[in-house]
Scaffold this motif. Sequence first.
Motif, mmCIF file in Angstrom:
data_model
loop_
_atom_site.group_PDB
_atom_site.id
_atom_site.type_symbol
_atom_site.label_atom_id
_atom_site.label_comp_id
_atom_site.label_asym_id
_atom_site.label_seq_id
_atom_site.Cartn_x
_atom_site.Cartn_y
_atom_site.Cartn_z
ATOM 1 N N TYR A 73 -16.761 2.249 -45.730
ATOM 2 C CA TYR A 73 -15.615 3.101 -45.414
ATOM 3 C C TYR A 73 -15.742 3.531 -43.961
ATOM 4 N N PRO A 74 -14.649 3.410 -43.160
ATOM 5 C CA PRO A 74 -13.243 3.213 -43.495
ATOM 6 C C PRO A 74 -13.003 1.891 -44.242
ATOM 7 N N LEU A 75 -11.855 1.843 -44.915
ATOM 8 C CA LEU A 75 -11.544 0.687 -45.744
ATOM 9 C C LEU A 75 -11.317 -0.560 -44.893
ATOM 10 N N PRO A 76 -11.636 -1.731 -45.454
ATOM 11 C CA PRO A 76 -11.374 -3.011 -44.761
ATOM 12 C C PRO A 76 -9.898 -3.382 -44.874
ATOM 13 N N LYS A 77 -9.101 -2.857 -43.988
ATOM 14 C CA LYS A 77 -7.647 -2.964 -44.108
ATOM 15 C C LYS A 77 -7.165 -4.405 -44.124
ATOM 16 N N SER A 136 -7.609 -11.678 -58.925
ATOM 17 C CA SER A 136 -8.049 -11.644 -57.536
ATOM 18 C C SER A 136 -8.710 -10.286 -57.319
ATOM 19 N N TYR A 137 -9.731 -10.256 -56.487
ATOM 20 C CA TYR A 137 -10.409 -8.970 -56.339
ATOM 21 C C TYR A 137 -10.983 -8.798 -54.950
ATOM 22 N N LEU A 138 -11.185 -7.539 -54.608
ATOM 23 C CA LEU A 138 -11.870 -7.156 -53.376
ATOM 24 C C LEU A 138 -12.898 -6.108 -53.729
ATOM 25 N N ARG A 139 -14.136 -6.388 -53.378
ATOM 26 C CA ARG A 139 -15.179 -5.377 -53.524
ATOM 27 C C ARG A 139 -15.265 -4.582 -52.217
ATOM 28 N N ASN A 167 -11.248 2.382 -34.797
ATOM 29 C CA ASN A 167 -10.905 0.967 -34.875
ATOM 30 C C ASN A 167 -12.157 0.107 -34.994
ATOM 31 N N ASP A 168 -13.221 0.480 -34.273
ATOM 32 C CA ASP A 168 -14.480 -0.280 -34.370
ATOM 33 C C ASP A 168 -15.066 -0.185 -35.779
ATOM 34 N N LEU A 169 -14.986 1.002 -36.375
ATOM 35 C CA LEU A 169 -15.516 1.169 -37.727
ATOM 36 C C LEU A 169 -14.710 0.357 -38.727
ATOM 37 N N THR A 170 -13.385 0.362 -38.554
ATOM 38 C CA THR A 170 -12.524 -0.408 -39.455
ATOM 39 C C THR A 170 -12.771 -1.904 -39.286
ATOM 40 N N GLN A 171 -12.932 -2.348 -38.046
ATOM 41 C CA GLN A 171 -13.212 -3.766 -37.814
ATOM 42 C C GLN A 171 -14.559 -4.167 -38.415
ATOM 43 N N PHE A 172 -15.525 -3.259 -38.378
ATOM 44 C CA PHE A 172 -16.793 -3.548 -39.047
ATOM 45 C C PHE A 172 -16.550 -3.813 -40.529
ATOM 46 N N SER A 173 -15.770 -2.932 -41.181
ATOM 47 C CA SER A 173 -15.489 -3.114 -42.608
ATOM 48 C C SER A 173 -14.728 -4.413 -42.856
ATOM 49 N N ASN A 174 -13.798 -4.746 -41.959
ATOM 50 C CA ASN A 174 -13.033 -5.985 -42.122
ATOM 51 C C ASN A 174 -13.937 -7.214 -42.124
ATOM 52 N N HIS A 175 -15.009 -7.173 -41.356
ATOM 53 C CA HIS A 175 -15.880 -8.339 -41.212
ATOM 54 C C HIS A 175 -17.204 -8.220 -41.974
ATOM 55 N N PHE A 176 -17.425 -7.097 -42.627
ATOM 56 C CA PHE A 176 -18.688 -6.889 -43.350
ATOM 57 C C PHE A 176 -18.727 -7.813 -44.559
ATOM 58 N N GLU A 177 -19.759 -8.661 -44.629
ATOM 59 C CA GLU A 177 -19.804 -9.693 -45.666
ATOM 60 C C GLU A 177 -19.926 -9.127 -47.076
#
Length: 530
Positions: free
Chosen positions: A268-272, A261-264, A217-227
């Motif tokens: 990984y893990p993916l920014p869910k 619309s796009y997401l770069r 979950n911490d790794l996923t949250q990192f991806s969610n907030h990674f600029e």
Amino acid sequence: MHKNIVLMGDEAVALGALQAGISAAYSYPGTPATEIFEHVQRLCKKDTSLNVLCRWSINEKVALEEALGASLIGKRALVSMKHVGLNVAADPFMNASLTGTQGGLVICVADDPSMHSSQNEQDSRFYSWFSKILCLEPIDAQEAYDMTLLAFTLSEKWHLPIMIRLTTRVAHSRSNATLSEINHPQKRITLPASFKNWMLLPSNARPQFELLWSKQNDLTQFSNHFEKNVLNIRPNTQKAVITGGLAHQYFMECGGADDYSYLRVCSYPLPKQKILALLQNADELFVIEEGYPLIETLIYECLHEIPHRIIVHGRHDKTVPQTGELNTDLVKKSLGYPTPTTTPATNDKLVRPRPPQLCKGCPHTDTFKALNEALRGHEHERVVFSDIGCYSLGYYPPHEAIHSGVCMGASISMAKAAGENGLKYAIAVIGDSTFEHSGITPLLEGISRQVNFTVIILDNSLVAMTGGQERIMGAEQFVSFILGMGIDRDHLKIIHPIPKNHAENTRIIREECEYQGPSVILARRECLQK
């Protein structure tokens, strides 16, 4: 004042690691990753005050284990390799996510889409997903530098190794990078408070595996907030694109940001959360990623949380080519943009074809000539198993001397199996560094079992194909080592592959191929690059 310089992606990783305060760098040469370690080594020779231990390792497994050993005592370490090298290092790689890290450990792996200098184009991101660690994927030198610096901090924050994934174009292309003025000091030796997590007995490994899952979950949250995972929602469009790796550059170059619309995605893990936000108003999704369809495969977990149907296009439905590296024109075509109606002149039309070949005067040429003559007339009862190195070019005319080349060390294993299964002439051809890398154990087995096979070690005294790096053993040590494995002294031969010795070399190869038992021939002449 920050310094702005032009760097290859490989060089940027090296600089980022040095400024992060690494104490050690380990690697085994392999394109397109070789220049990472070479740049670390070059800078450390230029400035001895850096005090970084630089070691070419005997293979990638050993390199990663050495880096893991440095991490255990609290030191930061960088290990680099090409994608197929990660196969060799898979055992410690998978287990390092369970032991965790003490000092920061960064594993930089360079993939090779289109197989410019490799036997496959596997995607290392799958290894990071498999092992449940974070993977960062830069697309230029600036990001390679920044992400390497960041990776060491994250490794120590989560006590996990961090992967940096490059591809050939990123590794070898040059671009501007602005460097930090801060050089982090090297870490002091700090032993773990408990060694329990480093001893992977089942009773210890089970809770470590649970701990690894708890970190997801911490790794996923990192991806969610990674600029760097950039989300851009365009109004009035139901078409969306997810890009991975260098594909994002191609998407931007073809003007896709004006219509989709796009997401770069670059972690990984993916920014869910960002993926779900992208899909809320989309009814059609294009997944364009450099490599295997990892994002495209994992995206279906997110699709189940979207109430409406979304059509997904990518490599699976062949909207994006399933093999080879991408480029701007291929991305244009995948998105339905007009592409050039006239076919530009290809290299084949502009330049006379020049198939790869051994260097003029290469010692391997004389060895192959002698081998071909020694086996003449036995074409239906011989197989020459080869390996990974310059000598793989012996498959092509004018030599046509070898018949297989699978992976490092496979020549000896396969020849041994062919010999013990009844093939009359089972011959392995392997380079000296490749022998050190992965050929020792199958030769030891073949000698111990007294298999009828012949191993020809092309001893040119260095790692030639990747730029002339040093090998581990010296010439005399090589002989002593093979004798120590138990080979009959009368059937360890040394030949000197030069034209004037052709007749003698042919006789020796023929006699050893006829011998009923294991035999080794050292074809010894220095590489022209040395």
